[in-house]
Scaffold this motif. Structure first.
Motif, PDB file in Angstrom:
ATOM      1  N   PHE A 100      60.439   4.560 -45.285  1.00 22.16           N
ATOM      2  CA  PHE A 100      59.134   5.219 -45.371  1.00 22.16           C
ATOM      3  C   PHE A 100      58.922   6.119 -44.165  1.00 22.16           C
TER       4      PHE A 100
ATOM      5  N   PHE B 240      51.332  10.405 -53.173  1.00 22.03           N
ATOM      6  CA  PHE B 240      50.240   9.599 -52.621  1.00 22.03           C
ATOM      7  C   PHE B 240      49.030   9.569 -53.536  1.00 22.03           C
TER       8      PHE B 240
ATOM      9  N   PRO C 109      56.479   5.670 -56.625  1.00 21.57           N
ATOM     10  CA  PRO C 109      57.243   6.332 -55.555  1.00 21.57           C
ATOM     11  C   PRO C 109      58.321   5.470 -54.896  1.00 21.57           C
TER      12      PRO C 109
ATOM     13  N   SER D 282      49.044   8.550 -42.346  1.00 21.82           N
ATOM     14  CA  SER D 282      49.136   7.572 -43.428  1.00 21.82           C
ATOM     15  C   SER D 282      50.593   7.262 -43.706  1.00 21.82           C
ATOM     16  N   THR D 283      50.813   6.080 -44.247  1.00 26.43           N
ATOM     17  CA  THR D 283      52.171   5.609 -44.520  1.00 26.43           C
ATOM     18  C   THR D 283      52.527   5.816 -45.991  1.00 26.43           C
ATOM     19  N   PHE D 284      53.631   6.491 -46.269  1.00 26.84           N
ATOM     20  CA  PHE D 284      54.104   6.608 -47.650  1.00 26.84           C
ATOM     21  C   PHE D 284      55.619   6.463 -47.685  1.00 26.84           C
TER      22      PHE D 284
ATOM     23  N   VAL E 146      42.440   9.981 -44.714  1.00 28.45           N
ATOM     24  CA  VAL E 146      43.584  10.885 -44.569  1.00 28.45           C
ATOM     25  C   VAL E 146      43.995  11.458 -45.925  1.00 28.45           C
ATOM     26  N   THR E 147      44.040  10.589 -46.914  1.00 25.50           N
ATOM     27  CA  THR E 147      44.527  11.046 -48.219  1.00 25.50           C
ATOM     28  C   THR E 147      43.549  12.010 -48.893  1.00 25.50           C
TER      29      THR E 147
ATOM     30  N   LEU F 205      42.786  -4.116 -43.197  1.00 26.12           N
ATOM     31  CA  LEU F 205      42.246  -3.766 -44.515  1.00 26.12           C
ATOM     32  C   LEU F 205      43.097  -2.693 -45.191  1.00 26.12           C
ATOM     33  N   HIS F 206      43.558  -2.975 -46.407  1.00 24.54           N
ATOM     34  CA  HIS F 206      44.340  -1.980 -47.149  1.00 24.54           C
ATOM     35  C   HIS F 206      43.397  -0.954 -47.770  1.00 24.54           C
TER      36      HIS F 206
ATOM     37  N   LEU G  44      38.608  -4.781 -40.130  1.00 24.93           N
ATOM     38  CA  LEU G  44      39.239  -3.511 -40.493  1.00 24.93           C
ATOM     39  C   LEU G  44      40.719  -3.452 -40.109  1.00 24.93           C
TER      40      LEU G  44
ATOM     41  N   THR H 131      42.688   8.032 -51.559  1.00 21.45           N
ATOM     42  CA  THR H 131      41.959   6.761 -51.489  1.00 21.45           C
ATOM     43  C   THR H 131      41.138   6.575 -50.220  1.00 21.45           C
TER      44      THR H 131
ATOM     45  N   MET I 181      49.779  -0.187 -41.834  1.00 21.90           N
ATOM     46  CA  MET I 181      50.584   0.154 -40.658  1.00 21.90           C
ATOM     47  C   MET I 181      49.926   1.249 -39.847  1.00 21.90           C
TER      48      MET I 181
ATOM     49  N   LEU J 232      57.045  -3.974 -49.575  1.00 20.27           N
ATOM     50  CA  LEU J 232      55.680  -4.370 -49.203  1.00 20.27           C
ATOM     51  C   LEU J 232      54.906  -3.180 -48.635  1.00 20.27           C
ATOM     52  N   GLU J 233      53.588  -3.292 -48.696  1.00 19.76           N
ATOM     53  CA  GLU J 233      52.731  -2.198 -48.208  1.00 19.76           C
ATOM     54  C   GLU J 233      51.658  -2.714 -47.266  1.00 19.76           C
ATOM     55  N   ASN J 234      52.032  -3.458 -46.254  1.00 22.16           N
ATOM     56  CA  ASN J 234      51.033  -3.902 -45.275  1.00 22.16           C
ATOM     57  C   ASN J 234      50.496  -2.695 -44.529  1.00 22.16           C
TER      58      ASN J 234
HETATM   59  C1  LIG Z   1      55.395   0.988 -46.257  1.00 19.04           C
HETATM   60  C2  LIG Z   1      54.252   1.600 -47.043  1.00 19.04           C
HETATM   61  C3  LIG Z   1      54.512   2.500 -48.043  1.00 19.04           C
HETATM   62  C4  LIG Z   1      53.478   3.085 -48.756  1.00 19.04           C
HETATM   63  N1  LIG Z   1      53.793   3.980 -49.708  1.00 19.04           N
HETATM   64  C5  LIG Z   1      52.804   4.601 -50.360  1.00 19.04           C
HETATM   65  C6  LIG Z   1      53.119   5.627 -51.289  1.00 19.04           C
HETATM   66  O1  LIG Z   1      54.285   5.969 -51.504  1.00 19.04           O
HETATM   67  N2  LIG Z   1      52.082   6.230 -51.946  1.00 19.04           N
HETATM   68  C7  LIG Z   1      50.764   5.865 -51.699  1.00 19.04           C
HETATM   69  O2  LIG Z   1      49.868   6.443 -52.310  1.00 19.04           O
HETATM   70  N3  LIG Z   1      50.446   4.909 -50.816  1.00 19.04           N
HETATM   71  C8  LIG Z   1      51.428   4.270 -50.134  1.00 19.04           C
HETATM   72  N4  LIG Z   1      51.088   3.312 -49.212  1.00 19.04           N
HETATM   73  C9  LIG Z   1      49.663   3.003 -48.974  1.00 19.04           C
HETATM   74  C10 LIG Z   1      49.056   4.078 -48.095  1.00 19.04           C
HETATM   75  O3  LIG Z   1      49.578   3.980 -46.798  1.00 19.04           O
HETATM   76  C11 LIG Z   1      47.529   4.014 -47.997  1.00 19.04           C
HETATM   77  O4  LIG Z   1      47.008   4.127 -49.278  1.00 19.04           O
HETATM   78  C12 LIG Z   1      47.000   5.147 -47.170  1.00 19.04           C
HETATM   79  O5  LIG Z   1      47.364   4.993 -45.824  1.00 19.04           O
HETATM   80  C13 LIG Z   1      45.512   5.265 -47.219  1.00 19.04           C
HETATM   81  O6  LIG Z   1      45.188   6.195 -46.225  1.00 19.04           O
HETATM   82  P1  LIG Z   1      43.818   6.811 -45.977  1.00 19.04           P
HETATM   83  O7  LIG Z   1      43.817   7.277 -44.599  1.00 19.04           O
HETATM   84  O8  LIG Z   1      43.478   7.817 -46.986  1.00 19.04           O
HETATM   85  O9  LIG Z   1      42.860   5.622 -46.086  1.00 19.04           O
HETATM   86  P2  LIG Z   1      41.988   5.096 -44.897  1.00 19.04           P
HETATM   87  O10 LIG Z   1      40.972   6.113 -44.523  1.00 19.04           O
HETATM   88  O11 LIG Z   1      42.823   4.475 -43.871  1.00 19.04           O
HETATM   89  O12 LIG Z   1      41.204   4.061 -45.644  1.00 19.04           O
HETATM   90  C14 LIG Z   1      41.747   2.922 -46.170  1.00 19.04           C
HETATM   91  C15 LIG Z   1      40.583   2.012 -46.449  1.00 19.04           C
HETATM   92  O13 LIG Z   1      40.363   1.309 -45.243  1.00 19.04           O
HETATM   93  C16 LIG Z   1      39.021   1.225 -44.993  1.00 19.04           C
HETATM   94  N5  LIG Z   1      38.730   1.890 -43.729  1.00 19.04           N
HETATM   95  C17 LIG Z   1      39.618   2.505 -42.934  1.00 19.04           C
HETATM   96  N6  LIG Z   1      39.041   2.952 -41.832  1.00 19.04           N
HETATM   97  C18 LIG Z   1      37.753   2.641 -41.937  1.00 19.04           C
HETATM   98  C19 LIG Z   1      36.629   2.852 -41.089  1.00 19.04           C
HETATM   99  N7  LIG Z   1      36.734   3.475 -39.929  1.00 19.04           N
HETATM  100  N8  LIG Z   1      35.452   2.388 -41.509  1.00 19.04           N
HETATM  101  C20 LIG Z   1      35.321   1.740 -42.685  1.00 19.04           C
HETATM  102  N9  LIG Z   1      36.342   1.523 -43.511  1.00 19.04           N
HETATM  103  C21 LIG Z   1      37.553   1.962 -43.153  1.00 19.04           C
HETATM  104  C22 LIG Z   1      38.316   1.782 -46.166  1.00 19.04           C
HETATM  105  O14 LIG Z   1      38.011   0.718 -47.046  1.00 19.04           O
HETATM  106  C23 LIG Z   1      39.311   2.709 -46.770  1.00 19.04           C
HETATM  107  O15 LIG Z   1      39.146   2.845 -48.153  1.00 19.04           O
HETATM  108  C24 LIG Z   1      52.119   2.727 -48.483  1.00 19.04           C
HETATM  109  C25 LIG Z   1      51.844   1.829 -47.467  1.00 19.04           C
HETATM  110  C26 LIG Z   1      52.889   1.267 -46.739  1.00 19.04           C
HETATM  111  C27 LIG Z   1      52.570   0.328 -45.628  1.00 19.04           C
END
Ligand SMILES: Cc1cc2nc3c(=O)[nH]c(=O)nc-3n(C[C@H](O)[C@H](O)[C@H](O)COP(=O)(O)OP(=O)(O)OC[C@H]3O[C@@H](n4cnc5c(N)ncnc54)[C@H](O)[C@@H]3O)c2cc1C
Ligand code: FES
Lengths: 336, 277
Positions: B45, B73, B122, B56-58, B79-80, A269-270, A266, B76, B241, B237-239
């Protein structure tokens, strides 16, 4: 002339500090296992050098779980309350030299542009007294990364057990001097640490191999037995990767920093499902790269003190030293 | 001492839904003084929080001439999903700006090519807005933007507005043809094919390419064939974070910390990095 202190006097010195409100962190035995923990009663402290601890002193500088701030939602507004600053003073006594050595290694990371007050305040408010090693085991490899059984990095004072109920005290910093001022007596006895561990590999060629063999199948091969539990990271004095998560409810709660490990899937994981480090081999590669390539590139230190805590606690007899040995073999066979 | 992990409370000013799962949100610092003094560079960002759920990172997806921040955003994860429900007046958290930025100054006098796929609009929108606000400083602007379907296009209205600006070409495309009768004035093709037809010339030109790996992979040779050098092709890049501060150890590609030394890299930088994407 050397300075010595008896065990009783050492305990008394610490008890005096404790009476002044200083927290004392020392090894405590639970059955045969030794833990670093806060001690109320110094009689419970097991103040003798030992090889094996269940934890490192890292958690007193970088706790496994730490509140960053708390929040309360009031209508559409949110009130944030900062976590209190760390104002207590603490003394860590009985650290292994390889444990203390992690502190100067971690300093630059927490000060890299952004100052992490959580680590820095604890570091500033802590005096570290280490014990020179009396024995090593097959997990130790401090000498490979510049350490030694009497290594002084990160310690404010180092104590050498003399075997007669007293220690030779060598103060290394002002903090160490302040702690022992007037508490020691002069003597002609001097202490010595045990022989350094014998190591038959060198870091430099392995680090070079790591740098040049990012895509080698060796990574998956050496990692086959790893179950990805992350224990190695938690016992490691230098592993510092962390997670940031919210606890509580939508209306009231706190944000915390928790220890994390690059060995779990994890970790990277993106949200898209893509994972740059989707296999154990890739995660092991990251761990070894971070320790012997990335961290030296960034901060001029190996992110490893050769303490052996990882392999000592590994359920499948892996860890940094076994991995280095396997990579040393790969490196030498790729030369031939 | 300052707490580098503590966000600032932000007021949600406006929410505009873009697609079935994408929203654009405008926020302001609750503290008016902070709002007035906030500065960022194009391409940086931030970390946005829903208190009680997480961060979350955006990218900051608007130009830096405004007195607000916008981000866009996709719903997905944890958080989102929760961010999806925010409404004007609500409070969310913001930390930033973090990372490096596009060299907008060094790009002056050059032709700009923007290539984006899907939700990757974005990180490009901020640069387009900036370039259009400073139109006289840049040469020809070509924008190639594609999504899977018409319904997946982000910033649709703006695409048409941008196309009205002088010396700007907007080429929009979708992978899948819209159903019969749906108004659609773009193409039905993959982004790289449309890019190829755009007739880019390498002379005095820089490109910013952000999107899914396959789109980037197929677009790069077209730009290289057009004569762009690796140093002239940028991406963001979108590693994954957490801290954004170079501490939590999560976002690196080899010795490069994407949160601090990125997220903006040229193709020349990327070729030097290990394949840890
Ligand atoms: C520099 C940068 C810029 C970005 N810019 C954008 C932008 O402008 N717009 C945009 O939409 N996105 C952007 N992103 C991507 C964005 O950060 C992610 O899509 C977002 O953080 C997802 O957040 P979330 O909390 O909803 O997902 P999370 O809940 O973190 O989930 C992500 C995935 O990880 C897994 N996961 C996480 N935690 C668990 C757990 N506890 N158990 C099981 N599986 C888990 C799941 O598969 C889940 O689907 C960017 C990323 C970076 C690094
Ligand atoms: S996001 Fe924490 S180190 Fe880059």
């Amino acid at each position: 002339m050397s300075q010595i202190i008896t065990l009783d006097q050492l305990k008394k010195t610490l008890a005096e500090k404790q009476a002044q409100g200083v927290d004392i962190i020392a090894p405590v035995l639970r059955g045969e296992l030794a833990f670093f923990q806060h001690v109320d009663d110094l009689e419970k402290a097991a103040l003798t050098p030992r090889v094996r601890f269940q934890n490192s002193i890292k958690e007193f500088f970088f706790p496994r779980h730490e509140t960053i701030f708390s929040f309360v939602r009031q209508g559409s507004d949110v009130q944030l309350t900062d976590a209190p600053e760390f104002e207590r003073q603490q003394i860590v006594v009985g650290a292994r030299p390889c444990d203390a050595a992690s502190l100067p290694i971690l300093d630059p990371l927490f000060a890299w542009d952004y100052q992490d007050r959580f680590f820095q305040q604890r570091r500033a408010n802590t005096t570290v007294v280490s014990f020179a090693c009396k024995e090593t085991d097959g997990h130790c490899f401090c000498t490979a990364v510049g350490g030694a059984p009497d290594g002084t990095a990160g310690a404010d004072a180092i104590l050498f057990e003399l075997g007669d109920g007293s220690f030779e005290v060598r103060c290394l910093t002002d903090k160490g001097k302040a702690l022992f001022a007037g508490k020691t007596s002069e003597s002609d006895k001097t202490g010595a640490a045990c022989e350094p561990p014998k190591i038959d590999f060198e870091i430099k060629p392995i680090a070079d191999w790591i740098r040049n063999n990012f895509s080698s199948p060796v990574w998956e091969e050496v990692s086959l037995r790893c179950v990805g539990c992350g224990a190695c990271a938690f016992v490691c004095p230098t592993c510092h990767c962390f997670d940031i998560v919210d606890e509580g409810s939508y209306s009231k709660g706190k944000r915390v920093k928790n220890w994390d490990s690059c060995q779990t899937a994890l970790f990277t994981l993106h949200a898209s499902g893509h994972n740059p480090r989707g296999t154990q081999g890739k995660r092991q590669r990251q761990r070894m790269m971070h320790k012997f390539v990335i961290y030296p590139d960034k901060f001029d230190f190996n992110l490893c003190t050769g303490c052996g805590a990882c392999s000592r606690s590994c359920g499948v007899m892996f860890g940094v030293r076994p991995c280095l040995e396997a990579l040393a073999q790969a490196a030498s066979s790729s030369e031939n | 001492m300052e707490n580098i992990y503590k966000p600032d409370p932000m007021e949600v000013v406006e929410v505009r839904q873009q697609t079935a799962d994408v929203k654009l949100v405008r926020i302001k610092f609750r503290d008016p003084e902070k709002n007035a003094n906030f500065k960022f560079n194009i391409g940086q960002f931030g970390l946005y929080s829903v208190f009680g759920v997480g961060e979350s990172t955006f990218n900051i997806c608007c130009s830096n001439s405004k007195d607000y921040i916008e981000f866009c955003f996709r719903k997905t994860g944890r958080v989102t999903e929760r961010l999806w429900d925010v409404e004007p007046g609500d409070t969310i958290g913001f930390r930033g700006p973090f990372g490096n930025s596009y060299p907008m100054d060094a790009w002056e006098g050059k032709n700009l090519v923007f290539v984006a796929g899907g939700i990757a609009m974005p990180p490009i929108r901020c640069a387009i807005q900036y370039a259009l606000e400073n139109r006289e400083k840049y040469g020809k602007i070509t924008i190639v933007y594609g999504a899977r379907t018409v319904g997946d296009l982000v910033c649709k209205d703006e695409l048409d507005e941008w196309a009205q600006a002088p010396n700007v070409v907007v080429l929009k495309t979708v992978d899948v043809a819209p159903p019969e009768g749906t108004p659609w004035n773009g193409r039905v093709d993959f982004v790289p094919t449309v890019l190829k037809d755009a007739g880019i010339t390498g002379e005095n030109t820089v490109a910013l390419v952000v999107g899914p790996p396959i789109m980037i992979k197929l677009s790069l040779p077209i730009l290289v064939d057009a004569g762009l050098k690796d140093e002239d092709i940028f991406t963001s890049l979108e590693n994954r974070m957490k801290c954004g501060l170079g501490k939590c150890g999560r976002c690196n590609c080899g010795s490069v910390y994407v949160c601090k030394e990125g997220p903006v890299f040229t193709q020349a930088d990327i070729k030097k990095m290990p394949d840890d994407f």
